[in-house]
Design an enzyme around this catalytic site. Structure first.
Site, short mmCIF file in Angstrom:
data_model
loop_
_atom_site.label_atom_id
_atom_site.label_comp_id
_atom_site.label_asym_id
_atom_site.label_seq_id
_atom_site.Cartn_x
_atom_site.Cartn_y
_atom_site.Cartn_z
N THR A 12 0.83 -1.22 0.00
CA THR A 12 0.00 0.00 0.00
C THR A 12 0.86 1.27 0.00
N GLN A 14 4.36 3.75 -1.29
CA GLN A 14 4.81 4.27 -2.59
C GLN A 14 5.42 3.16 -3.45
N ASP A 15 6.48 2.53 -2.95
CA ASP A 15 7.21 1.56 -3.78
C ASP A 15 6.37 0.30 -4.04
N ARG A 35 -2.08 -3.80 6.21
CA ARG A 35 -2.42 -3.72 7.63
C ARG A 35 -3.88 -3.36 7.77
N ARG A 36 -4.46 -3.82 8.85
CA ARG A 36 -5.81 -3.38 9.15
C ARG A 36 -5.72 -1.93 9.64
N SER A 38 -8.31 1.75 10.52
CA SER A 38 -9.71 2.14 10.74
C SER A 38 -10.27 2.92 9.55
N ASP A 65 0.71 -8.33 9.36
CA ASP A 65 1.56 -7.27 9.90
C ASP A 65 2.97 -7.82 10.05
N GLN A 90 8.18 1.19 8.82
CA GLN A 90 7.96 2.54 9.33
C GLN A 90 9.13 3.30 8.71
N THR A 134 18.68 0.80 2.85
CA THR A 134 18.65 2.26 2.66
C THR A 134 20.01 2.93 2.80
N GLU A 136 20.43 5.50 4.36
CA GLU A 136 20.53 6.02 5.73
C GLU A 136 21.51 5.19 6.57
N TYR A 157 15.84 4.40 12.77
CA TYR A 157 15.43 3.85 11.48
C TYR A 157 16.62 3.17 10.80
N LYS A 161 17.27 -0.81 9.98
CA LYS A 161 17.48 -1.23 8.59
C LYS A 161 18.82 -1.95 8.43
P1 NAP Z 1 6.16 3.96 2.44
O1 NAP Z 1 5.46 4.70 1.35
O2 NAP Z 1 6.23 4.57 3.80
O3 NAP Z 1 5.46 2.53 2.57
C1 NAP Z 1 5.68 1.68 3.64
C2 NAP Z 1 4.74 0.51 3.56
O4 NAP Z 1 4.95 -0.33 4.70
C3 NAP Z 1 3.23 0.88 3.59
O5 NAP Z 1 2.54 -0.01 2.75
C4 NAP Z 1 2.87 0.63 5.04
O6 NAP Z 1 1.50 0.35 5.24
C5 NAP Z 1 3.71 -0.62 5.31
N1 NAP Z 1 3.88 -0.90 6.72
C6 NAP Z 1 4.23 -0.05 7.71
N2 NAP Z 1 4.26 -0.69 8.89
C7 NAP Z 1 3.92 -1.97 8.64
C8 NAP Z 1 3.76 -3.11 9.46
N3 NAP Z 1 3.91 -3.05 10.79
N4 NAP Z 1 3.40 -4.28 8.89
C9 NAP Z 1 3.19 -4.33 7.55
N5 NAP Z 1 3.32 -3.28 6.71
C10 NAP Z 1 3.69 -2.12 7.26
O7 NAP Z 1 7.65 3.62 2.02
P2 NAP Z 1 8.31 3.59 0.56
O8 NAP Z 1 8.86 4.94 0.26
O9 NAP Z 1 7.39 2.94 -0.38
O10 NAP Z 1 9.57 2.66 0.83
C11 NAP Z 1 9.50 1.26 0.62
C12 NAP Z 1 10.62 0.58 1.38
O11 NAP Z 1 11.88 1.04 0.93
C13 NAP Z 1 10.60 0.84 2.89
O12 NAP Z 1 11.06 -0.32 3.52
C14 NAP Z 1 11.61 1.96 3.08
O13 NAP Z 1 12.15 1.91 4.38
C15 NAP Z 1 12.62 1.59 2.02
N6 NAP Z 1 13.37 2.71 1.45
C16 NAP Z 1 12.70 3.75 0.91
C17 NAP Z 1 13.41 4.79 0.33
C18 NAP Z 1 12.71 5.95 -0.32
O14 NAP Z 1 13.38 6.96 -0.57
N7 NAP Z 1 11.44 5.85 -0.64
C19 NAP Z 1 14.82 4.72 0.28
C20 NAP Z 1 15.46 3.62 0.84
C21 NAP Z 1 14.72 2.60 1.41
P3 NAP Z 1 0.40 1.55 5.38
O15 NAP Z 1 0.10 1.98 3.97
O16 NAP Z 1 -0.72 0.87 6.06
O17 NAP Z 1 1.05 2.63 6.18
O1 F7E Z 2 14.07 14.14 4.40
C1 F7E Z 2 15.14 17.48 5.35
C2 F7E Z 2 15.40 16.34 6.31
O2 F7E Z 2 12.08 12.92 5.24
C3 F7E Z 2 15.05 14.53 3.47
C4 F7E Z 2 12.99 7.90 3.49
O3 F7E Z 2 12.36 7.41 2.34
O4 F7E Z 2 15.00 8.44 2.31
C5 F7E Z 2 13.97 8.98 3.11
O5 F7E Z 2 14.51 9.53 4.30
C6 F7E Z 2 15.84 15.70 4.03
C7 F7E Z 2 16.34 15.49 5.46
O6 F7E Z 2 13.73 11.79 3.69
C8 F7E Z 2 11.90 18.86 6.15
O7 F7E Z 2 15.96 16.82 7.53
C9 F7E Z 2 13.89 19.62 5.76
O8 F7E Z 2 17.64 15.98 5.56
O9 F7E Z 2 12.23 13.49 2.77
P1 F7E Z 2 12.91 13.10 4.02
P2 F7E Z 2 14.94 11.06 4.44
O10 F7E Z 2 14.98 11.36 5.87
O11 F7E Z 2 16.17 11.32 3.64
C10 F7E Z 2 15.77 7.41 2.93
C11 F7E Z 2 16.79 6.92 1.93
C12 F7E Z 2 14.92 6.34 3.50
O12 F7E Z 2 15.32 5.18 3.57
C13 F7E Z 2 13.69 6.76 4.22
O13 F7E Z 2 12.76 5.69 4.33
O14 F7E Z 2 14.97 16.83 4.09
N1 F7E Z 2 13.93 18.26 5.64
N2 F7E Z 2 12.66 20.01 6.08
C14 F7E Z 2 12.71 17.77 5.87
N3 F7E Z 2 12.25 16.51 5.86
C15 F7E Z 2 10.92 16.32 6.09
N4 F7E Z 2 10.41 15.07 6.08
N5 F7E Z 2 10.09 17.38 6.39
C16 F7E Z 2 10.53 18.68 6.42
O15 F7E Z 2 9.76 19.61 6.66
#
Ligand code: NAP
Ligand code: F7E
Length: 355
Positions: A12, A14-15, A35-36, A38, A65, A90, A134, A136, A157, A161
């Site tokens: 559900t 983005q990816d 996930r379930r 409300s 979950d 998360q 990631t 991170e 986080y 990871k």
């Molecule tokens: P996202 O949009 O936050 O999606 C996270 C998904 O995980 C959602 O479907 C969420 O469900 C589900 N989820 C959360 N807690 C759960 C639980 N307890 N049990 C089962 N499912 C659960 O993240 P994304 O951007 O698509 O990223 C996909 C994956 O790549 C994540 O693992 C993220 O950490 C990793 N990642 C992302 C990035 C990035 O830049 N996007 C970069 C590096 C790694 P709900 O819809 O119900 O919330």
């Molecule tokens: O922050 C700064 C913030 O929350 C990017 C996740 O997908 O990528 C993501 O993590 C930058 C940071 O992404 C705001 O401090 C400034 O320096 O969009 P973000 P993230 O923390 O890089 C990694 C690779 C993942 O794995 C994660 O799942 O932007 N920033 N002002 C802000 N960030 C947010 N969220 N909100 C602000 O207002």
């Protein structure tokens, strides 16, 4: 030819939603863990669910979950997938400081629940496993990062990871599972979660351009991220799973831009030039033509620890698997702003006709 079966956690998100679409186009049968909640949480996949599930049963959603070993074991046993993509998490770095234990449970131990179930089930079929790792995990190193760079996580986080990353490697080496890590740098799209800086910015810019609001509040303007397009990254995930052997790969663009630059480009797309004035939390971004303030700083968005600079080297996946990103930074920003404007216009028209 027999259709491949995929199981996606985080379907559900983005990816997960983009990967489900991608795999359905490749004629996979797709099972997703949801996930379930409300209120409905399937907004990103509703359209494909209707299209595929109703016509020819290709997409199935299951309640479960990542914190619930029983549901994980049971589902893998029932579905017997060819490929498991562990994308559930998360995924918000700042929120992991607020809910560190939960984040570790889902993002760290969730991965272990899947890997362990795969080994314990002893299915005849060899299940392939992809872990969404990631950038991170690298923390603050201020250099170009690749598969050999060291890990120095600076958030709950990132450490959760890293646990998942290592267990993926350990299960690969100890039990011979096809288990690969994609070490993904930031990737965005129009369906990005609204509290990440990219989507938060493009949505605010769209609203400002349509006169629906005036100011965007943000935190650190000066961090740098290697931003790619999520559509390209789900293709990389699939390619990693089709590769002759399991391994760990950086998925990135080899370019980095500041948050400030992201904001400037997004405003530029709607014809607004942002100039900056002031310092620290007093800094403002204002419209060069009208002097209206459109960007302000709010300390609540600062993090206890910040990763200041990320840039990834994707040479390994390029040379071995033949993957490269197609969408560059400015194309990504423009795509997200345009889509937000389109959606807002649609919902404004809808609102008017509902009245
Ligand atoms: P996202 O949009 O936050 O999606 C996270 C998904 O995980 C959602 O479907 C969420 O469900 C589900 N989820 C959360 N807690 C759960 C639980 N307890 N049990 C089962 N499912 C659960 O993240 P994304 O951007 O698509 O990223 C996909 C994956 O790549 C994540 O693992 C993220 O950490 C990793 N990642 C992302 C990035 C990035 O830049 N996007 C970069 C590096 C790694 P709900 O819809 O119900 O919330
Ligand atoms: O922050 C700064 C913030 O929350 C990017 C996740 O997908 O990528 C993501 O993590 C930058 C940071 O992404 C705001 O401090 C400034 O320096 O969009 P973000 P993230 O923390 O890089 C990694 C690779 C993942 O794995 C994660 O799942 O932007 N920033 N002002 C802000 N960030 C947010 N969220 N909100 C602000 O207002």
């Amino acid at each position: 030819m027999k259709r491949k079966v995929a199981f996606i956690t985080g379907v559900t998100g983005q990816d997960g939603s983009l990967l489900a679409k991608f795999l359905l186009k490749k004629n996979y049968i797709v099972h997703g863990l949801k996930r379930r909640a409300s209120s409905f949480n399937t907004g990103r996949i509703d359209s494909i669910y209707e299209e595929h599930q109703l016509k020819n049963k290709k997409l199935f959603l299951h309640y479960g979950d990542l914190t619930d070993s029983l549901s994980i074991y049971d589902l893998l046993n029932k579905i017997k997938p060819d490929e498991v993509y562990n994308l559930g998490a998360q995924s918000h770095v700042a929120i992991s400081f607020i809910n560190p234990e939960y984040t570790t449970n889902v993002d760290g131990i969730g991965n272990l629940r899947l890997l362990d179930a795969i080994t314990k089930l002893k299915l005849k079929k060899k299940i392939k496993f992809f872990q969404a790792s990631t950038s991170e995990m690298y923390g603050n190193q201020k250099k170009i990062l690749n598969e050999n760079s060291k890990f120095e996580p600076v958030s709950p986080y990132a450490s959760a990871k890293l646990l998942a990353y290592w267990n993926t490697k350990i299960y690969r080496e100890a039990y011979g599972i096809f288990a690969s890590n994609g070490i993904m740098f930031n990737h965005e799209s129009p369906v990005r979660g609204e509290n990440f800086i990219s989507k938060k910015t493009t949505k605010a810019v769209a609203e400002i351009s349509l006169g629906l609001r005036e100011v965007l509040y943000v935190g650190n303007l000066n961090s740098y991220r290697d931003w790619g397009y999520a559509g390209d990254y789900v293709e990389a995930m699939w390619k990693i799973m089709q590769y002759k052997k399991s391994d760990d790969f950086v998925i990135a663009t080899n370019k980095t831009h500041s948050v400030r630059k992201f904001i400037e480009l997004a405003f530029k797309r709607v014809g607004i030039t942002i100039n900056w004035k002031g310092q620290g939390i007093k800094e403002i971004g204002y419209n060069k033509e009208t002097n209206k303030i459109h960007v302000r700083i709010d300390e609540i968005y600062f993090r206890p620890n910040e990763v200041e600079y990320l840039k990834g080297d994707y040479t390994k996946i390029k040379n071995s698997i033949g993957w490269s990103p197609r969408i560059n930074f400015s194309m990504l920003v423009n795509m997200m702003v345009d889509e937000d404007i389109k959606n807002l216009k649609k919902s404004t028209i809808q609102f008017k006709s509902d009245k």
